[in-house]
Design a protein around this motif. Sequence first.
Motif, PDB file in Angstrom:
ATOM      1  N   SER A 184       0.833  -1.460  -0.016  1.00 20.02           N
ATOM      2  CA  SER A 184      -0.069   0.005  -0.048  1.00 20.02           C
ATOM      3  C   SER A 184       0.800   1.177  -0.027  1.00 20.02           C
ATOM      4  CB  SER A 184      -0.796  -0.027   1.117  1.00 20.02           C
ATOM      5  OG  SER A 184      -1.673   1.057   0.970  1.00 20.02           O
ATOM      6  N   ALA A 185       1.904   1.360   0.763  1.00 23.78           N
ATOM      7  CA  ALA A 185       2.654   2.430   1.033  1.00 23.78           C
ATOM      8  C   ALA A 185       3.461   2.653  -0.527  1.00 23.78           C
ATOM      9  CB  ALA A 185       3.657   2.171   2.077  1.00 23.78           C
ATOM     10  N   LEU A 186       4.005   1.291  -0.876  1.00 22.59           N
ATOM     11  CA  LEU A 186       4.551   1.373  -2.128  1.00 22.59           C
ATOM     12  C   LEU A 186       3.789   2.087  -3.374  1.00 22.59           C
ATOM     13  CD1 LEU A 186       7.431   0.905  -3.610  1.00 22.59           C
ATOM     14  CD2 LEU A 186       6.544  -1.447  -3.973  1.00 22.59           C
ATOM     15  N   GLY A 187       2.619   1.360  -3.291  1.00 20.24           N
ATOM     16  CA  GLY A 187       1.821   2.028  -4.271  1.00 20.24           C
ATOM     17  C   GLY A 187       1.434   3.387  -4.403  1.00 20.24           C
ATOM     18  N   THR A 188       1.140   3.968  -3.075  1.00 17.14           N
ATOM     19  CA  THR A 188       0.962   5.124  -2.814  1.00 17.14           C
ATOM     20  C   THR A 188       2.094   6.302  -3.352  1.00 17.14           C
ATOM     21  OG1 THR A 188      -0.453   4.762  -1.087  1.00 17.14           O
ATOM     22  CG2 THR A 188       0.337   6.822  -1.147  1.00 17.14           C
ATOM     23  N   GLY A 189       3.356   5.888  -2.895  1.00 14.65           N
ATOM     24  CA  GLY A 189       4.539   6.439  -3.328  1.00 14.65           C
ATOM     25  C   GLY A 189       4.825   6.438  -4.638  1.00 14.65           C
ATOM     26  N   VAL A 190       4.690   5.379  -5.541  1.00 13.77           N
ATOM     27  CA  VAL A 190       4.778   5.309  -6.811  1.00 13.77           C
ATOM     28  C   VAL A 190       3.699   6.246  -7.623  1.00 13.77           C
ATOM     29  CG1 VAL A 190       4.688   3.866  -8.795  1.00 13.77           C
ATOM     30  CG2 VAL A 190       6.025   3.042  -6.741  1.00 13.77           C
ATOM     31  N   MET A 191       2.382   6.140  -7.172  1.00 12.18           N
ATOM     32  CA  MET A 191       1.583   6.944  -7.892  1.00 12.18           C
ATOM     33  C   MET A 191       1.780   8.466  -7.467  1.00 12.18           C
ATOM     34  SD  MET A 191      -0.116   4.976  -9.453  1.00 12.18           S
ATOM     35  CE  MET A 191      -1.673   5.926 -10.012  1.00 12.18           C
ATOM     36  N   ALA A 192       2.317   8.774  -6.466  1.00  9.92           N
ATOM     37  CA  ALA A 192       2.321  10.063  -6.268  1.00  9.92           C
ATOM     38  C   ALA A 192       3.543  10.718  -6.841  1.00  9.92           C
ATOM     39  CB  ALA A 192       2.732  10.096  -4.699  1.00  9.92           C
ATOM     40  N   GLY A 193       4.693   9.853  -7.057  1.00 12.36           N
ATOM     41  CA  GLY A 193       5.893  10.298  -7.818  1.00 12.36           C
ATOM     42  C   GLY A 193       5.596  10.304  -9.247  1.00 12.36           C
ATOM     43  N   LEU A 194       5.000   9.520  -9.853  1.00 17.26           N
ATOM     44  CA  LEU A 194       4.569   9.346 -11.141  1.00 17.26           C
ATOM     45  C   LEU A 194       3.473  10.501 -11.579  1.00 17.26           C
ATOM     46  CD1 LEU A 194       3.837   5.625 -12.006  1.00 17.26           C
ATOM     47  CD2 LEU A 194       5.583   7.061 -12.840  1.00 17.26           C
ATOM     48  N   THR A 195       2.733  11.105 -10.572  1.00 17.51           N
ATOM     49  CA  THR A 195       1.792  12.375 -10.736  1.00 17.51           C
ATOM     50  C   THR A 195       2.654  13.467 -10.658  1.00 17.51           C
ATOM     51  OG1 THR A 195      -0.207  11.166  -9.532  1.00 17.51           O
ATOM     52  CG2 THR A 195      -0.198  13.501  -9.603  1.00 17.51           C
ATOM     53  N   VAL A 196       3.503  13.642  -9.796  1.00 21.61           N
ATOM     54  CA  VAL A 196       4.392  14.745  -9.929  1.00 21.61           C
ATOM     55  C   VAL A 196       5.312  14.882 -11.335  1.00 21.61           C
ATOM     56  CG1 VAL A 196       6.533  15.735  -8.866  1.00 21.61           C
ATOM     57  CG2 VAL A 196       4.474  14.921  -7.550  1.00 21.61           C
ATOM     58  N   ALA A 211      -8.494  -1.715  -7.983  1.00 19.55           N
ATOM     59  CA  ALA A 211      -9.090  -2.868  -7.559  1.00 19.55           C
ATOM     60  C   ALA A 211      -8.378  -3.396  -6.288  1.00 19.55           C
ATOM     61  CB  ALA A 211      -9.147  -3.928  -8.688  1.00 19.55           C
ATOM     62  N   TRP A 212      -6.936  -3.397  -6.566  1.00 21.77           N
ATOM     63  CA  TRP A 212      -6.046  -3.931  -5.449  1.00 21.77           C
ATOM     64  C   TRP A 212      -6.420  -3.215  -4.032  1.00 21.77           C
ATOM     65  CZ3 TRP A 212      -3.827  -8.178  -3.899  1.00 21.77           C
ATOM     66  CH2 TRP A 212      -2.901  -7.933  -2.818  1.00 21.77           C
ATOM     67  N   MET A 213      -6.493  -1.765  -4.315  1.00 23.22           N
ATOM     68  CA  MET A 213      -6.845  -0.958  -3.152  1.00 23.22           C
ATOM     69  C   MET A 213      -8.037  -1.449  -2.571  1.00 23.22           C
ATOM     70  SD  MET A 213      -3.652   0.268  -2.559  1.00 23.22           S
ATOM     71  CE  MET A 213      -4.063   1.578  -1.522  1.00 23.22           C
ATOM     72  N   LEU A 214      -8.964  -1.516  -3.356  1.00 25.65           N
ATOM     73  CA  LEU A 214     -10.210  -1.774  -2.814  1.00 25.65           C
ATOM     74  C   LEU A 214     -10.535  -3.142  -1.987  1.00 25.65           C
ATOM     75  CD1 LEU A 214     -13.586  -1.022  -2.843  1.00 25.65           C
ATOM     76  CD2 LEU A 214     -13.525  -2.383  -4.881  1.00 25.65           C
ATOM     77  N   ILE A 215      -9.619  -4.135  -2.580  1.00 25.29           N
ATOM     78  CA  ILE A 215      -9.793  -5.455  -1.919  1.00 25.29           C
ATOM     79  C   ILE A 215      -9.033  -5.361  -0.647  1.00 25.29           C
ATOM     80  CG2 ILE A 215      -8.589  -7.777  -2.163  1.00 25.29           C
ATOM     81  CD1 ILE A 215      -9.161  -7.511  -5.348  1.00 25.29           C
ATOM     82  N   LEU A 216      -7.794  -4.450  -0.735  1.00 25.97           N
ATOM     83  CA  LEU A 216      -7.196  -4.313   0.651  1.00 25.97           C
ATOM     84  C   LEU A 216      -8.105  -3.846   1.796  1.00 25.97           C
ATOM     85  CD1 LEU A 216      -3.531  -3.312  -0.404  1.00 25.97           C
ATOM     86  CD2 LEU A 216      -4.423  -5.763   0.678  1.00 25.97           C
ATOM     87  N   SER A 217      -8.897  -2.712   1.457  1.00 24.01           N
ATOM     88  CA  SER A 217      -9.823  -1.950   2.203  1.00 24.01           C
ATOM     89  C   SER A 217     -10.949  -2.998   2.722  1.00 24.01           C
ATOM     90  CB  SER A 217     -10.515  -0.798   1.400  1.00 24.01           C
ATOM     91  OG  SER A 217     -11.499  -0.116   2.178  1.00 24.01           O
ATOM     92  N   VAL A 218     -11.557  -3.688   1.666  1.00 26.02           N
ATOM     93  CA  VAL A 218     -12.705  -4.711   2.151  1.00 26.02           C
ATOM     94  C   VAL A 218     -12.045  -5.641   3.117  1.00 26.02           C
ATOM     95  CG1 VAL A 218     -14.014  -6.456   1.050  1.00 26.02           C
ATOM     96  CG2 VAL A 218     -14.028  -4.289   0.074  1.00 26.02           C
ATOM     97  N   ARG A 219     -10.814  -6.260   2.803  1.00 26.25           N
ATOM     98  CA  ARG A 219     -10.025  -7.116   3.747  1.00 26.25           C
ATOM     99  C   ARG A 219      -9.874  -6.592   4.985  1.00 26.25           C
ATOM    100  NH1 ARG A 219      -5.009  -9.594   0.854  1.00 26.25           N
ATOM    101  NH2 ARG A 219      -4.963 -11.189   2.492  1.00 26.25           N
ATOM    102  N   GLU A 220      -9.529  -5.395   5.178  1.00 27.46           N
ATOM    103  CA  GLU A 220      -9.362  -4.668   6.597  1.00 27.46           C
ATOM    104  C   GLU A 220     -10.502  -4.551   7.138  1.00 27.46           C
ATOM    105  OE1 GLU A 220      -7.835  -0.343   7.857  1.00 27.46           O
ATOM    106  OE2 GLU A 220      -6.640  -1.167   6.213  1.00 27.46           O
ATOM    107  N   ARG A 221     -11.571  -3.906   6.477  1.00 29.44           N
ATOM    108  CA  ARG A 221     -12.955  -3.850   7.141  1.00 29.44           C
ATOM    109  C   ARG A 221     -13.477  -5.311   7.800  1.00 29.44           C
ATOM    110  NH1 ARG A 221     -15.750   0.420   2.967  1.00 29.44           N
ATOM    111  NH2 ARG A 221     -14.253   2.307   3.417  1.00 29.44           N
ATOM    112  N   ARG A 222     -13.363  -6.213   7.085  1.00 34.35           N
ATOM    113  CA  ARG A 222     -13.772  -7.559   7.503  1.00 34.35           C
ATOM    114  C   ARG A 222     -12.960  -7.837   8.793  1.00 34.35           C
ATOM    115  NH1 ARG A 222     -14.513 -10.955   2.236  1.00 34.35           N
ATOM    116  NH2 ARG A 222     -16.440 -10.355   1.404  1.00 34.35           N
ATOM    117  N   LYS A 223     -11.739  -7.773   8.572  1.00 33.66           N
ATOM    118  CA  LYS A 223     -11.002  -7.953  10.054  1.00 33.66           C
ATOM    119  C   LYS A 223     -11.172  -7.043  11.302  1.00 33.66           C
ATOM    120  CE  LYS A 223      -6.708  -9.430   8.022  1.00 33.66           C
ATOM    121  NZ  LYS A 223      -5.334  -8.932   7.444  1.00 33.66           N
ATOM    122  N   MET A 224     -11.606  -5.970  10.970  1.00 36.88           N
ATOM    123  CA  MET A 224     -12.088  -4.932  12.059  1.00 36.88           C
ATOM    124  C   MET A 224     -13.600  -5.421  12.700  1.00 36.88           C
ATOM    125  SD  MET A 224     -10.850  -1.192  10.804  1.00 36.88           S
ATOM    126  CE  MET A 224     -11.711  -0.282  12.190  1.00 36.88           C
TER     127      MET A 224
END
Length: 187
Positions: A18-30, A172-185
Amino acid sequence: MSEVRVRPQRRGVSAFLSALGTGVMAGLTVLFVGVIFATVAIPFFTGSTALTVKTSSMEPAVPPGTMIVVHPIRFSEIEPGMIVTYQLRSGEPTLITHRVTQQQKLADGTGVLITKGDANPAPDVDPIIETQVRGTVRYAIPYIGWVTTLFAGETRTAIVTLVVAGLLLYAAWMLILSVRERRKMGR
């Protein structure tokens, strides 16, 4: 009194991805915004033109694949050492970008420029007259010209499709991670 739930921190691989994806997307956007600014916005607001160098005649200063931004200039202001872009023949679309080596006057008093590609052994055969000059090179961005060449013609569709597919997969990957996290909580 209401209950306060403390959200557990994600650990391990999913947090790293998640952190890597966010960093890569932020870098590519800039990077993308910076390239758009340098290749579209600045030329638009300054009356310049962005072009791609396709030959090696100006190596090493301006190798093939370099995007150059050419700004109009008065013929009288051009001096030896400047890099100019000019029409090969007046009125034709073919452009050349070479360095000015000399200024001369013809017998009738018309000013001409003698040009030479940095990598060429001899000056260009024909002198350049005022109507051929499109401007001087203000700045150059290596490799970006190849990218803009890719986005022209038939390859544009394929590249845009790949980029959109990649962004959709990431979403889609970020959505899946979010759903999994909500289920755990919820357990």
